[in-house]
Design a protein around this motif. Structure first.
Motif, mmCIF file in Angstrom:
data_model
loop_
_atom_site.group_PDB
_atom_site.id
_atom_site.type_symbol
_atom_site.label_atom_id
_atom_site.label_comp_id
_atom_site.label_asym_id
_atom_site.label_seq_id
_atom_site.Cartn_x
_atom_site.Cartn_y
_atom_site.Cartn_z
ATOM 1 N N LEU A 1 0.442 -0.813 0.046
ATOM 2 C CA LEU A 1 0.324 -0.167 0.103
ATOM 3 C C LEU A 1 0.735 1.224 0.474
ATOM 4 N N LYS A 2 2.279 0.936 0.406
ATOM 5 C CA LYS A 2 3.081 2.333 0.112
ATOM 6 C C LYS A 2 3.403 3.165 -0.403
ATOM 7 N N PRO A 3 3.254 2.432 -2.016
ATOM 8 C CA PRO A 3 3.398 3.114 -2.820
ATOM 9 C C PRO A 3 2.469 4.041 -4.005
ATOM 10 N N PRO A 4 1.516 4.328 -3.677
ATOM 11 C CA PRO A 4 0.733 5.830 -3.817
ATOM 12 C C PRO A 4 1.104 6.712 -2.660
ATOM 13 N N LEU A 5 1.160 6.318 -1.653
ATOM 14 C CA LEU A 5 0.932 7.119 -0.392
ATOM 15 C C LEU A 5 2.257 7.979 -0.559
ATOM 16 N N LEU A 6 3.491 6.836 -0.864
ATOM 17 C CA LEU A 6 4.236 7.959 -1.377
ATOM 18 C C LEU A 6 4.819 8.560 -2.327
ATOM 19 N N THR A 7 3.383 8.815 -3.472
ATOM 20 C CA THR A 7 3.980 9.093 -4.727
ATOM 21 C C THR A 7 3.638 10.552 -4.529
ATOM 22 N N LEU A 8 2.683 10.355 -3.313
ATOM 23 C CA LEU A 8 1.296 11.699 -3.885
ATOM 24 C C LEU A 8 1.770 12.473 -1.802
ATOM 25 N N LYS A 9 3.368 11.732 -1.228
ATOM 26 C CA LYS A 9 3.935 12.357 -0.294
ATOM 27 C C LYS A 9 4.522 13.557 -1.248
ATOM 28 N N GLU A 10 5.590 12.347 -2.254
ATOM 29 C CA GLU A 10 6.719 13.381 -2.712
ATOM 30 C C GLU A 10 5.901 14.806 -3.861
ATOM 31 N N ILE B 1 -3.307 12.651 2.756
ATOM 32 C CA ILE B 1 -3.265 11.234 2.429
ATOM 33 C C ILE B 1 -2.913 10.807 3.956
ATOM 34 N N ILE B 2 -3.640 10.938 4.972
ATOM 35 C CA ILE B 2 -3.695 10.149 6.006
ATOM 36 C C ILE B 2 -5.182 9.547 5.678
ATOM 37 N N GLU B 3 -6.187 10.315 5.068
ATOM 38 C CA GLU B 3 -7.199 10.324 4.285
ATOM 39 C C GLU B 3 -7.846 8.973 3.436
ATOM 40 N N LEU B 4 -6.706 8.929 2.393
ATOM 41 C CA LEU B 4 -6.238 7.726 1.141
ATOM 42 C C LEU B 4 -5.377 6.877 1.653
ATOM 43 N N LYS B 5 -4.806 6.690 3.275
ATOM 44 C CA LYS B 5 -4.057 5.937 4.005
ATOM 45 C C LYS B 5 -5.794 4.866 4.481
ATOM 46 N N GLY C 1 1.351 18.726 -5.904
ATOM 47 C CA GLY C 1 0.086 18.952 -4.514
ATOM 48 C C GLY C 1 -0.628 20.296 -4.454
ATOM 49 N N THR C 2 0.349 21.096 -4.670
ATOM 50 C CA THR C 2 -0.540 21.958 -4.138
ATOM 51 C C THR C 2 -2.143 22.813 -4.570
ATOM 52 N N LEU C 3 -2.204 22.332 -5.986
ATOM 53 C CA LEU C 3 -3.220 22.165 -6.837
ATOM 54 C C LEU C 3 -4.304 21.728 -6.154
ATOM 55 N N LEU C 4 -4.077 20.377 -6.018
ATOM 56 C CA LEU C 4 -4.513 19.612 -4.949
ATOM 57 C C LEU C 4 -5.453 19.634 -3.739
ATOM 58 N N ALA D 1 -10.653 15.842 -14.339
ATOM 59 C CA ALA D 1 -11.051 14.629 -13.315
ATOM 60 C C ALA D 1 -9.423 13.805 -12.929
ATOM 61 N N GLU D 2 -9.688 13.196 -14.265
ATOM 62 C CA GLU D 2 -8.784 12.189 -15.370
ATOM 63 C C GLU D 2 -7.219 13.358 -15.620
ATOM 64 N N THR D 3 -7.363 14.325 -15.539
ATOM 65 C CA THR D 3 -6.327 14.122 -15.716
ATOM 66 C C THR D 3 -5.218 15.087 -14.390
ATOM 67 N N ILE D 4 -6.079 15.223 -13.709
ATOM 68 C CA ILE D 4 -5.490 15.765 -12.270
ATOM 69 C C ILE D 4 -4.808 15.139 -11.709
ATOM 70 N N VAL D 5 -5.540 14.006 -12.180
ATOM 71 C CA VAL D 5 -5.333 12.446 -11.057
ATOM 72 C C VAL D 5 -4.141 12.246 -11.129
ATOM 73 N N ASP D 6 -3.918 11.724 -13.100
ATOM 74 C CA ASP D 6 -2.609 11.565 -14.382
ATOM 75 C C ASP D 6 -1.375 12.122 -13.096
ATOM 76 N N ILE D 7 -1.955 13.678 -12.766
ATOM 77 C CA ILE D 7 -0.933 14.766 -13.723
ATOM 78 C C ILE D 7 -0.125 14.135 -11.622
ATOM 79 N N MET D 8 -1.361 14.169 -10.456
ATOM 80 C CA MET D 8 -0.600 13.771 -9.028
ATOM 81 C C MET D 8 0.087 12.754 -8.961
ATOM 82 N N PHE D 9 -0.321 11.407 -10.069
ATOM 83 C CA PHE D 9 1.018 10.205 -10.191
ATOM 84 C C PHE D 9 2.262 10.380 -11.008
ATOM 85 N N GLY D 10 2.382 11.473 -11.388
ATOM 86 C CA GLY D 10 3.361 11.456 -11.943
ATOM 87 C C GLY D 10 3.089 11.103 -13.338
#
Length: 374
Positions: A117-126, A134-138, A331-334, A362-371
């Motif tokens: 479960l760590k990869p997406p959490l670490l990605t958003l943290k970066e 991040i806590i909510e997603l966790k 991340g500031t955008l989100l 919304a899909e574009t923003i999700v893609d941006i958040m995950f690099g």
């Protein structure tokens, strides 16, 4: 100022601990709900965490001053008022520093989180997504992990994270763009409002075949008027300059036959309240006016929150973020979307008109958040 952190099962119990430790003069600086215990992040117990402080050099109580020197207090009442205001301002500043320090120290940890479960959490943290998100997603990922009885790989956890984020921001992105005739572009100085407006107008003319016109209220900078005039000439569209409030209704009247009218506003110091008030007085924010707040992603998040607050006198439809190509983290955008419950209309990733303008969903923003490349 002495500051300590306390945990308890209820606010009443927390207050008892604070008073027992710091005394009656203690002040609650911050409180929040936390979850403790549990197994692998599940079955946690709800608790209250408070941050309390006490001034080691408290001022004498007012009643003591009145008892010992009543005449002096009465004759010089104006002087202590000024001094008290200065002291209060100093204490507020000190308190803000303490809370900021506490916030920095209250970092998210991934202790007890399954490796899958760590990869997406670490990605958003970066990406510098806020700790709260991040806590909510966790918690959401842990619930999914429990439902699957631990049968999950890293790829699946990323899919879950994207689905969670998509559901969170999709309602903010669903309203259509530029649905009204008058498109008002506002924001602080130096964020690229005029260039962004030109990109939007060029798209309307070249891609959508609309009949477009410009109105400029930026009479503070001759260069801004000349810049917009250049774009107007290139697009072969009319441009009107409103030098005073009376000029704006006249310009509107002359542009009745146009599909879309783009309004360029002055970019001045947003901390000057007169600027926003003048803007509100200049433009009649009726049903046919749609306002977009332009901000640079390279700015500090706290500064952007202050900008949003200052412009809150004006009904803002959505945000436009510029200089996306000048920062590695988005991340500031989100964070601002979720904090203000506002969607994002466009992003810009360069100076070229009209190419470097990106309408986002919304899909574009999700893609941006995950690099992912967009």
């Amino acid at each position: 100022m002495k500051v300590k952190k306390y945990q308890a099962s209820s606010m009443q119990e927390a207050m008892k601990k604070v008073r027992a430790d710091l005394g009656k003069q203690a002040v609650i600086l911050q409180s929040k709900t936390i979850y403790t215990g549990g197994f692998l992040g599940l079955f946690k117990k709800k608790a209250i965490e408070v941050v309390a402080g006490i001034d080691p050099n408290p001022r004498p109580e007012v009643k003591e001053k009145l008892r010992t020197t009543p005449v002096v207090e009465k004759k010089q009442s104006a002087v202590p008022a000024i001094n008290n205001a200065e002291v209060l301002a100093k204490e507020v500043k000190e308190l803000k520093k303490i809370l900021e320090q506490y916030s920095r120290n209250n970092k998210i940890t991934f202790e007890g989180i399954p490796e899958e479960l760590k990869p997406p959490l670490l990605t958003l943290k970066e990406q510098e997504v806020s700790t709260d998100l991040i806590i909510e997603l966790k918690q959401a990922l842990l619930s999914k992990w429990q439902e699957s009885k631990g049968h999950v790989d890293q790829q699946q956890s990323v899919i879950w994270a994207k689905e969670w984020l998509l559901n969170k921001i999709k309602p903010l992105q669903e309203s259509p763009l530029q649905k009204k005739k008058y498109i008002n572009i506002i924001g602080p100085t130096g964020v690229g409002k005029t260039t962004t407006l030109a990109k939007m107008a060029a798209d309307s003319v070249l891609e959508k075949g609309k009949k477009v016109a410009f109105i400029s209220t930026d009479t503070y900078r001759i260069a801004a008027i000349n810049q917009l005039k250049t774009y107007a000439d290139l697009l072969k569209v009319p441009m009107h300059v409103a030098y005073k409030a009376e000029d704006f209704p006249e310009a509107i009247k002359q542009l009745e036959d146009y599909d879309t009218v783009y309004i360029d506003t002055a970019g001045r110091n947003y901390r000057d309240e007169r600027y926003v008030k003048e803007l509100k007085n200049m433009i009649s924010f009726e049903e046919e006016v749609e306002s977009y707040l332009v901000m640079a992603l390279t700015s500090k998040e706290n500064d952007l929150k202050e900008i949003i607050e200052k412009f809150s006198l004006i009904p803002i439809e959505k945000f436009i973020f510029t200089k996306m190509d000048e920062t590695k983290t988005h991340g500031t955008l989100l964070n601002l979307m979720c904090h203000c419950q506002k969607g994002v209309a466009f992003m810009t990733n360069g100076q070229n008109v009209p190419d470097d303008l990106m309408e986002v969903d919304a899909e574009t923003i999700v893609d941006i958040m995950f690099g992912e490349n967009v």
